[in-house]
Design a protein around this motif. Sequence first.
Motif, PDB file in Angstrom:
ATOM      1  N   GLY A 101      50.083  39.580  50.688  1.00 34.29           N
ATOM      2  CA  GLY A 101      51.261  38.741  50.838  1.00 34.29           C
ATOM      3  C   GLY A 101      52.468  39.498  51.365  1.00 34.29           C
ATOM      4  N   PRO A 102      53.460  38.770  51.903  1.00 30.62           N
ATOM      5  CA  PRO A 102      54.680  39.410  52.403  1.00 30.62           C
ATOM      6  C   PRO A 102      55.594  39.895  51.291  1.00 30.62           C
ATOM      7  N   PHE A 103      55.313  39.525  50.068  1.00 29.83           N
ATOM      8  CA  PHE A 103      56.040  40.006  48.897  1.00 29.83           C
ATOM      9  C   PHE A 103      55.071  39.970  47.734  1.00 29.83           C
ATOM     10  N   GLY A 104      55.445  40.570  46.619  1.00 31.29           N
ATOM     11  CA  GLY A 104      54.542  40.607  45.476  1.00 31.29           C
ATOM     12  C   GLY A 104      53.494  41.690  45.631  1.00 31.29           C
ATOM     13  N   ALA A 105      52.550  41.726  44.693  1.00 39.39           N
ATOM     14  CA  ALA A 105      51.522  42.765  44.702  1.00 39.39           C
ATOM     15  C   ALA A 105      50.396  42.355  43.764  1.00 39.39           C
ATOM     16  N   LEU A 106      49.269  43.016  43.920  1.00 39.10           N
ATOM     17  CA  LEU A 106      48.157  42.841  42.988  1.00 39.10           C
ATOM     18  C   LEU A 106      48.546  43.383  41.622  1.00 39.10           C
ATOM     19  N   ASP A 107      48.199  42.657  40.571  1.00 38.76           N
ATOM     20  CA  ASP A 107      48.311  43.202  39.220  1.00 38.76           C
ATOM     21  C   ASP A 107      47.134  44.156  39.040  1.00 38.76           C
ATOM     22  N   PRO A 108      47.366  45.468  39.019  1.00 35.46           N
ATOM     23  CA  PRO A 108      46.248  46.418  39.052  1.00 35.46           C
ATOM     24  C   PRO A 108      45.348  46.354  37.826  1.00 35.46           C
ATOM     25  N   GLY A 109      45.845  45.796  36.733  1.00 36.86           N
ATOM     26  CA  GLY A 109      45.011  45.694  35.541  1.00 36.86           C
ATOM     27  C   GLY A 109      44.287  44.375  35.410  1.00 36.86           C
ATOM     28  N   SER A 110      44.409  43.507  36.426  1.00 37.38           N
ATOM     29  CA  SER A 110      43.859  42.154  36.289  1.00 37.38           C
ATOM     30  C   SER A 110      42.395  41.986  36.666  1.00 37.38           C
ATOM     31  N   PRO A 111      41.816  42.762  37.613  1.00 38.48           N
ATOM     32  CA  PRO A 111      40.422  42.492  37.981  1.00 38.48           C
ATOM     33  C   PRO A 111      39.497  42.512  36.762  1.00 38.48           C
ATOM     34  N   THR A 112      38.774  41.428  36.604  1.00 42.83           N
ATOM     35  CA  THR A 112      37.945  41.212  35.414  1.00 42.83           C
ATOM     36  C   THR A 112      36.623  40.600  35.832  1.00 42.83           C
ATOM     37  N   ILE A 113      35.564  40.973  35.143  1.00 38.95           N
ATOM     38  CA  ILE A 113      34.273  40.329  35.353  1.00 38.95           C
ATOM     39  C   ILE A 113      33.945  39.520  34.104  1.00 38.95           C
ATOM     40  N   HIS A 114      33.557  38.273  34.302  1.00 37.58           N
ATOM     41  CA  HIS A 114      33.245  37.341  33.228  1.00 37.58           C
ATOM     42  C   HIS A 114      31.746  37.069  33.297  1.00 37.58           C
ATOM     43  N   TYR A 115      31.050  37.083  32.176  1.00 34.28           N
ATOM     44  CA  TYR A 115      29.605  36.916  32.232  1.00 34.28           C
ATOM     45  C   TYR A 115      29.094  36.157  31.009  1.00 34.28           C
ATOM     46  N   ALA A 116      27.934  35.547  31.189  1.00 35.54           N
ATOM     47  CA  ALA A 116      27.248  34.864  30.094  1.00 35.54           C
ATOM     48  C   ALA A 116      25.753  35.105  30.258  1.00 35.54           C
TER      49      ALA A 116
END
Length: 460
Positions: A101-116
């Motif tokens: 994006g032209p502003f903002g950023a990735l939350d570096p702690g957000s990538p998550t894997i969800h599983y069942a």
Amino acid sequence: WSLRQSLGNALAAHLSHFAKYGTPDDPDDGIAMSEFFLETLVADDDDGNLANGTPHFAQIEAAFDAHGIGTSFYLSIAHTPLADQPASGPRVATAHVTYGGPFGALDPGSPTIHYAIDGEPESQVAMTALGGGDYSASLPQASGTIIRYWLSAADVSGGMRTDPPGAPAWSTHAFLAGAVTQALANDMETDPGWTVGAPGDAATTGVWIRAEPVGSSENGIQIQPELDHTVDPGSLCFVTGNAAPTDPIGTADVDGGATTLLTSVFSAAGLTNPVIEYWRWYTNNGGNDAGTDLCGSTWAPIESTRSTDNSWRRVLVRIADLLPPTATMRVRFVASDVGASSVVEAAVDDFRLLALPVTTGVTPAAAPLALVLDPARPNPFASATSLRYALPRATDVTLTIHDIEGRVVRTLERGPATPGAHVARWDGRDDRGRVVPDGVYYARLIANETRLVRPLVRIR
């Protein structure tokens, strides 16, 4: 509608007008939704600097992100789905996560894997940053199981992206753990004896056919597949109609109602842990749900989706989770559309009936390596929302809700907590039980001398 709810009719109409007509940043005047979001912020800006926010940034961002066209549009998750694994033990999943994006950023702690695992309650593992936008996490597995999983990432404003799109409601990734035995395989290269048509079908175009698909695309987005799923020299699959290569999209898509594809009768009796596998393609820009059902003594739904997933997507289902395995079973695939202006395309290939060995046990997933606070879901919310957080080790935690002045409105958690995932629910009330006004709030999690914050928008 979401803007009107959070900002009021007058301000929402004012911003929408100037976003569409008053920001000459490109020839299309912001008609594309991703640009319309940006231009709404430009219209709201008061100092010529989007990087420091706008007076109503939180409400605008939340309203657009509720429809997947806010800051979440700039998030990207690139992931190669995991292949089947015959041996037990953890599997490592990797992904490349970026924010453009032209502003903002990735939350570096957000990538998550969800599983069942085999339909058990979903678990989550925070992914570990490897550098350069690459992340990884270990998934547990046990022989004789189906592991379904999906990935998520968020930006610092709370926008979220999932892989696959629409996960988990519409689709997930999946793989088989354990050595499989193949009882039936239809790659569609020869006629499998399937039936097209069922009572109630009314589609006037886009009726299922077995053919080599004629690909179609628009603005670089593939609408109908160019190739079937079977590896070369395979070329045939079932597809909802074919137009000439030079015809515009929608010429032979599903229109006027439903079209049904029925497999021939097959037997799952006597198989150990029988599983159905198929690969499907689905594109929808405004039509009805597509559905897949399993029949033994009655019909049971396998999946129903209206989320565009213009790629070959693998679907796995354990028969016993839906119906008792019998000697007379069928699967039906239904694609439907009633809007002439919408485009619905579907395809099915590589249908198999498999048997899996017995489950031998599961290796548990590790706790996250860092503190995690996921974006609230839903957000914006009317009556209640949930906040999921995860701890790398046992520690004291404080999870509080604050108003825009920083005052504590509600304390959700305070005290010792175990490692792993936790979920806290906020019912939109303060510590005295009073319903809080509509507006912007912030969830703040403190643990291990680390502080994480997520924005919330209350609308009614």
